[in-house]
Design a protein around this motif. Sequence first.
Motif, short mmCIF file in Angstrom:
data_model
loop_
_atom_site.label_atom_id
_atom_site.label_comp_id
_atom_site.label_asym_id
_atom_site.label_seq_id
_atom_site.Cartn_x
_atom_site.Cartn_y
_atom_site.Cartn_z
N ALA A 1 0.84 -1.20 0.00
CA ALA A 1 0.00 0.00 0.00
C ALA A 1 0.88 1.25 0.00
O ALA A 1 2.00 1.23 0.52
N GLY A 2 0.35 2.32 -0.57
CA GLY A 2 0.98 3.65 -0.47
C GLY A 2 2.41 3.67 -0.97
O GLY A 2 2.73 3.19 -2.06
N THR A 3 3.26 4.23 -0.13
CA THR A 3 4.68 4.35 -0.50
C THR A 3 5.31 2.99 -0.74
O THR A 3 6.14 2.83 -1.64
N SER A 4 4.92 1.99 0.05
CA SER A 4 5.49 0.66 -0.15
C SER A 4 5.09 0.10 -1.51
O SER A 4 5.87 -0.58 -2.17
N SER B 1 6.56 8.31 4.83
CA SER B 1 7.65 7.34 4.76
C SER B 1 8.76 7.81 3.81
O SER B 1 8.49 8.26 2.70
N THR C 1 6.07 -3.86 3.49
CA THR C 1 5.37 -3.09 4.50
C THR C 1 6.34 -2.61 5.57
O THR C 1 6.96 -3.41 6.25
N LYS D 1 4.34 12.08 -1.63
CA LYS D 1 5.01 12.81 -0.55
C LYS D 1 4.52 14.24 -0.49
O LYS D 1 4.16 14.75 0.57
C1 F6R Z 1 3.16 7.42 2.81
C2 F6R Z 1 2.98 6.34 3.75
C3 F6R Z 1 1.91 5.32 3.49
C4 F6R Z 1 2.43 3.93 3.80
C5 F6R Z 1 1.32 2.89 3.66
C6 F6R Z 1 1.82 1.48 3.86
O1 F6R Z 1 4.23 8.24 3.14
O2 F6R Z 1 3.70 6.24 4.73
O3 F6R Z 1 1.46 5.40 2.18
O4 F6R Z 1 3.47 3.64 2.91
O5 F6R Z 1 0.31 3.17 4.61
O6 F6R Z 1 2.40 1.32 5.10
P1 F6R Z 1 3.34 0.09 5.40
O7 F6R Z 1 4.53 0.21 4.56
O8 F6R Z 1 3.64 0.19 6.87
O9 F6R Z 1 2.54 -1.13 5.07
#
Ligand code: F6R
Length: 359
Positions: free
Chosen positions: A55-58, A155, A102, A240
Motif C-alpha cells: 500500500a501507499g509508499t510501499s 515514509s 510493509t 510525498k
Molecule cells: C506514505 C505512507 C503510506 C504507507 C502505507 C503502507 O508516506 O507512509 O502510504 O506507505 O500506509 O504502510 P506500510 O509500509 O507500513 O505497510
Amino acid sequence: EKGAYEFYMLKEIDEQPAVMRTLEQKYFDEAGNILIDQDLRDAINAADRLYIVAAGTSYHAGLVGKELFEKIAGVPTEVHVASEFAYNMPLLSAKPFFIFLTQSGETADSREVLVNVNKLGYPSLTITNVPNSTLSREASYTLLLHAGPEIAVASTKAYTGQIAVEAILAKAMGQDKDLEVAKNFDLTGELTKVANGMQALVDEKGQVEKLAADVLGTTRNAFYIGRGIDYDVALEAALKLKEVSYVQTEGFASGELKHGTIALIEKGTPVIAIITDPKTAAHTRSNVQEVVARGANVISIAAEGLATDKDQIVLPEVHPLLTPLVSVVSGQLLAYYTSKQRGYDVDKPRNLAKSVTVE
Ligand code: F6R
C-alpha cells in the motif's frame, strides 16, 4: 531522538545514506557473498511469477521492485495495491510467490491478502522494518530493512530501504540462476555510490528549500512527470508532496500527459520532471517543452550525464536501475520544505496515521 532537527521527516531523509551502508553490511559478507538464506532463494526461484502486494509508499517501492526482479533476476513480476488485490484477485500463474512490502508490518489491507495467500498455501516473503510484526510472523520468510524506527508519518527511508533490499534479493536470485546481468552487477560498489550520491543531495538541501519556496510556495496543485522508472518515482514524489503539504499533486507518465491531463496546465502550474533514463530523456524533455509553452513553472531533475544548464537539480550518477534511490531524495526534500514553509506539522499530516490497521 530528534536532536537538533525540528522534524523527524528531515532527520529520516538525512539518515538514508547510513541506511544504504547498513544494508550493505547486513546483507553482504567480506567476500561479497549475499547473506540471504538459501531456503528463501530456492523458494522464490521456484516461482514462475512474483506478486508484490503493498500500500501507499510501499506500493511505489514495489513498482521499482518489478524493474529489479525482471531485469536482474529475469522473473515476471506484478505489483498490486493490497486493498484491491484482497477482494479482486487476478488470475494467478501456476507457481506464484508473494512479496509483501510493509514498513510497519501491520497494514490491514496487506495482511488481508496474506491471510488469503496462506489459505491457498502459496509461499510468501515480508520485507519490513519491524521484526516480529504481524506480516513478518505470518509470512513464510522475512527480510528486514534495518532502517531504524521511522517516526514521521510520511515514509522516506523505508522506501529507499525497500528498494535496496529488493535489489539485493534480485541479485541473489539472478546469481543462483547464473544470469550474467546479476553476476556482473557490482551491487556493493553501486550501493556505496548511491550512499555518496544521497549524501551529496542532502548536503545541498538549501537549494531545494529555495526551489520549494519559489515554485511551490502558494500553489494549490502540481504535477510530477517521468517515464519508466522515473514515472515510478514521480508517483512516490507526488504522494510525498500531497500528504505533507496538501498541494494536490499528480504523478504522471510524461507521454500520457498530452492525452488529456495537459488541459490542467495553466500559467504558473508547477511541473516537476524527473529525467534519468537516456532512452527516454529526449521524449520527456519535449513533454517539458509542451507544458512550458502553456505557462507551466518547471523544475527539472536530471541525472548528471543527461543534465543541461537549465536543470535545477542535477542527480549524482548511479546505476540506471538504482536512480530512484537518489531522485526520490529531491522529491522528499521538496515535500518537506513545502510543508514546513506553509507552517504545517510536517511529521503529523492531517487525517493520517503511521500504520493503518483498518481496511
Ligand atoms: C506514505 C505512507 C503510506 C504507507 C502505507 C503502507 O508516506 O507512509 O502510504 O506507505 O500506509 O504502510 P506500510 O509500509 O507500513 O505497510
